[in-house]
Design a protein around this motif. Structure first.
Motif, PDB file in Angstrom:
ATOM      1  N   GLY A   1      64.583 -83.683  57.744  1.00  0.00           N
ATOM      2  CA  GLY A   1      62.965 -82.655  57.364  1.00  0.00           C
ATOM      3  C   GLY A   1      63.589 -81.570  56.869  1.00  0.00           C
ATOM      4  O   GLY A   1      65.235 -81.282  56.970  1.00  0.00           O
ATOM      5  N   PRO A   2      62.684 -80.694  56.771  1.00  0.00           N
ATOM      6  CA  PRO A   2      63.459 -79.499  56.197  1.00  0.00           C
ATOM      7  C   PRO A   2      64.560 -78.530  56.593  1.00  0.00           C
ATOM      8  O   PRO A   2      64.432 -78.711  57.775  1.00  0.00           O
ATOM      9  N   ARG A   3      64.660 -78.139  56.401  1.00  0.00           N
ATOM     10  CA  ARG A   3      65.834 -77.753  56.850  1.00  0.00           C
ATOM     11  C   ARG A   3      65.868 -75.819  56.797  1.00  0.00           C
ATOM     12  O   ARG A   3      65.162 -75.039  56.049  1.00  0.00           O
ATOM     13  N   PHE A   4      66.301 -74.951  57.638  1.00  0.00           N
ATOM     14  CA  PHE A   4      65.805 -73.225  57.384  1.00  0.00           C
ATOM     15  C   PHE A   4      67.592 -72.308  57.139  1.00  0.00           C
ATOM     16  O   PHE A   4      68.268 -72.918  57.721  1.00  0.00           O
ATOM     17  N   GLY A   5      67.115 -71.749  56.915  1.00  0.00           N
ATOM     18  CA  GLY A   5      67.685 -70.523  56.489  1.00  0.00           C
ATOM     19  C   GLY A   5      66.887 -69.251  55.912  1.00  0.00           C
ATOM     20  O   GLY A   5      65.741 -68.867  56.061  1.00  0.00           O
ATOM     21  N   GLN A   6      68.133 -68.412  55.362  1.00  0.00           N
ATOM     22  CA  GLN A   6      67.891 -67.192  55.440  1.00  0.00           C
ATOM     23  C   GLN A   6      68.634 -66.841  53.916  1.00  0.00           C
ATOM     24  O   GLN A   6      70.021 -66.910  53.399  1.00  0.00           O
ATOM     25  N   SER A   7      67.906 -66.463  52.965  1.00  0.00           N
ATOM     26  CA  SER A   7      68.872 -66.011  51.228  1.00  0.00           C
ATOM     27  C   SER A   7      70.090 -64.736  52.117  1.00  0.00           C
ATOM     28  O   SER A   7      69.787 -63.894  52.242  1.00  0.00           O
ATOM     29  N   GLU A   8      70.621 -64.487  50.714  1.00  0.00           N
ATOM     30  CA  GLU A   8      70.724 -63.277  50.399  1.00  0.00           C
ATOM     31  C   GLU A   8      70.164 -61.774  51.215  1.00  0.00           C
ATOM     32  O   GLU A   8      71.382 -60.683  50.988  1.00  0.00           O
ATOM     33  N   GLY A  10      68.031 -61.564  52.581  1.00  0.00           N
ATOM     34  CA  GLY A  10      67.442 -61.504  53.670  1.00  0.00           C
ATOM     35  C   GLY A  10      66.200 -62.642  54.259  1.00  0.00           C
ATOM     36  O   GLY A  10      65.452 -62.124  55.096  1.00  0.00           O
ATOM     37  N   HIS A  11      65.545 -63.030  53.368  1.00  0.00           N
ATOM     38  CA  HIS A  11      64.438 -62.990  53.070  1.00  0.00           C
ATOM     39  C   HIS A  11      64.424 -65.078  54.587  1.00  0.00           C
ATOM     40  O   HIS A  11      64.659 -66.024  53.291  1.00  0.00           O
ATOM     41  N   PRO A  12      64.190 -65.406  55.398  1.00  0.00           N
ATOM     42  CA  PRO A  12      63.949 -66.309  55.751  1.00  0.00           C
ATOM     43  C   PRO A  12      63.200 -67.559  54.779  1.00  0.00           C
ATOM     44  O   PRO A  12      62.604 -67.365  54.307  1.00  0.00           O
ATOM     45  N   TRP A  13      63.714 -68.423  54.834  1.00  0.00           N
ATOM     46  CA  TRP A  13      63.711 -69.726  54.136  1.00  0.00           C
ATOM     47  C   TRP A  13      63.667 -70.858  54.733  1.00  0.00           C
ATOM     48  O   TRP A  13      64.301 -71.380  55.682  1.00  0.00           O
ATOM     49  N   VAL A  14      62.449 -72.206  54.283  1.00  0.00           N
ATOM     50  CA  VAL A  14      62.606 -73.509  54.549  1.00  0.00           C
ATOM     51  C   VAL A  14      62.144 -74.243  53.656  1.00  0.00           C
ATOM     52  O   VAL A  14      61.740 -74.387  52.479  1.00  0.00           O
ATOM     53  N   GLY A  15      63.171 -75.230  53.811  1.00  0.00           N
ATOM     54  CA  GLY A  15      62.841 -76.661  52.767  1.00  0.00           C
ATOM     55  C   GLY A  15      64.167 -76.360  52.556  1.00  0.00           C
ATOM     56  O   GLY A  15      65.035 -76.709  53.250  1.00  0.00           O
ATOM     57  N   GLY A  16      65.202 -77.632  51.036  1.00  0.00           N
ATOM     58  CA  GLY A  16      65.579 -78.049  50.856  1.00  0.00           C
ATOM     59  C   GLY A  16      66.952 -76.942  50.767  1.00  0.00           C
ATOM     60  O   GLY A  16      66.818 -76.252  50.580  1.00  0.00           O
ATOM     61  N   GLU A  17      67.851 -78.195  51.215  1.00  0.00           N
ATOM     62  CA  GLU A  17      69.169 -77.189  50.798  1.00  0.00           C
ATOM     63  C   GLU A  17      69.895 -76.408  49.142  1.00  0.00           C
ATOM     64  O   GLU A  17      70.280 -75.711  49.518  1.00  0.00           O
ATOM     65  N   LYS A  18      69.604 -77.925  48.594  1.00  0.00           N
ATOM     66  CA  LYS A  18      69.980 -77.388  47.039  1.00  0.00           C
ATOM     67  C   LYS A  18      68.327 -77.541  46.023  1.00  0.00           C
ATOM     68  O   LYS A  18      68.104 -79.233  45.283  1.00  0.00           O
ATOM     69  N   PRO A  19      67.141 -76.590  46.280  1.00  0.00           N
ATOM     70  CA  PRO A  19      66.514 -76.476  45.606  1.00  0.00           C
ATOM     71  C   PRO A  19      66.160 -76.959  44.236  1.00  0.00           C
ATOM     72  O   PRO A  19      66.688 -76.187  43.529  1.00  0.00           O
TER      73      PRO A  19
END
Length: 189
Positions: A1-8, A10-19
């Motif tokens: 499934g999609p991954r979750f993280g935060q950009s450098e 500070g923006h939350p993201w959802v989706g691919g690890e290497k988009p």
């Protein structure tokens, strides 16, 4: 499934690890069109791991948005801060989905910030401190400043490769994906 993280930044993201495609979704939690567009964007992320969506706040509320000259979405700034504070507890995307899925209930029942936090079983002391912290407001203000710099005047707005798309993600914006025709986006009118 999609991954979750935060950009450098500070923006939350959802989706691919290497988009292959990065989409900045500027939304307002009280916007009914944003709800529908958000659900489609989440389906898109689930359908293709080469897509990543960054959530950006664009509340159309004069309480925090200087571009809004009159009362419009009167709790949108507060709802954005609620999402930010849920994120501080690692629950941004759950709160983001909750705010969209329950927008009508929040409005009709006038749920308080704490009522909303309780629904996701957030730590209330930490949540209250965050809601009072100017940093939560600063996160929303940064997104608003960037949206206003870009001249964004409506929601939802999707920024892909520097181009703004209002209302939905058009299929042509996803052409770099070989399976683009099979992805769940609304057809062009």
């Amino acid at each position: 499934g999609p991954r979750f993280g935060q950009s450098e930044h500070g923006h939350p993201w959802v989706g691919g690890e290497k988009p292959a495609i990065e989409i900045h979704e500027f939304t307002d939690y009280q916007c009914p069109h944003c709800r529908r567009a958000h659900m489609l964007a989440r389906k898109l992320v689930g359908a293709d791991p080469r897509v990543r969506i960054y959530h950006r706040h664009l509340p159309l509320d004069m309480a925090c948005n200087p571009a809004v000259p009159r009362p419009f979405h009167d709790r949108a700034c507060e709802l954005s801060r609620i999402a930010v504070c849920a994120g501080k507890q690692g629950r941004f995307w759950e709160m983001n989905d909750f705010l969209f899925q329950h927008a009508e209930d929040i409005r009709n029942r006038n749920l308080s910030t704490e009522d909303i936090a309780r629904r996701l079983e957030l730590d209330l002391d930490t949540f209250r401190c965050c809601m009072d912290d100017p940093q939560a407001t600063a996160v929303v203000d940064r997104d608003l400043a960037e949206a206003n710099e870009m001249g964004l005047r409506g929601t939802p707005a999707f920024v892909i490769d520097g181009k703004v798309h209002y209302g939905k993600i058009p299929p042509e914006a996803l052409q770099r994906l070989d399976a683009g025709a099979n992805l769940p986006v609304e057809p062009s009118n």
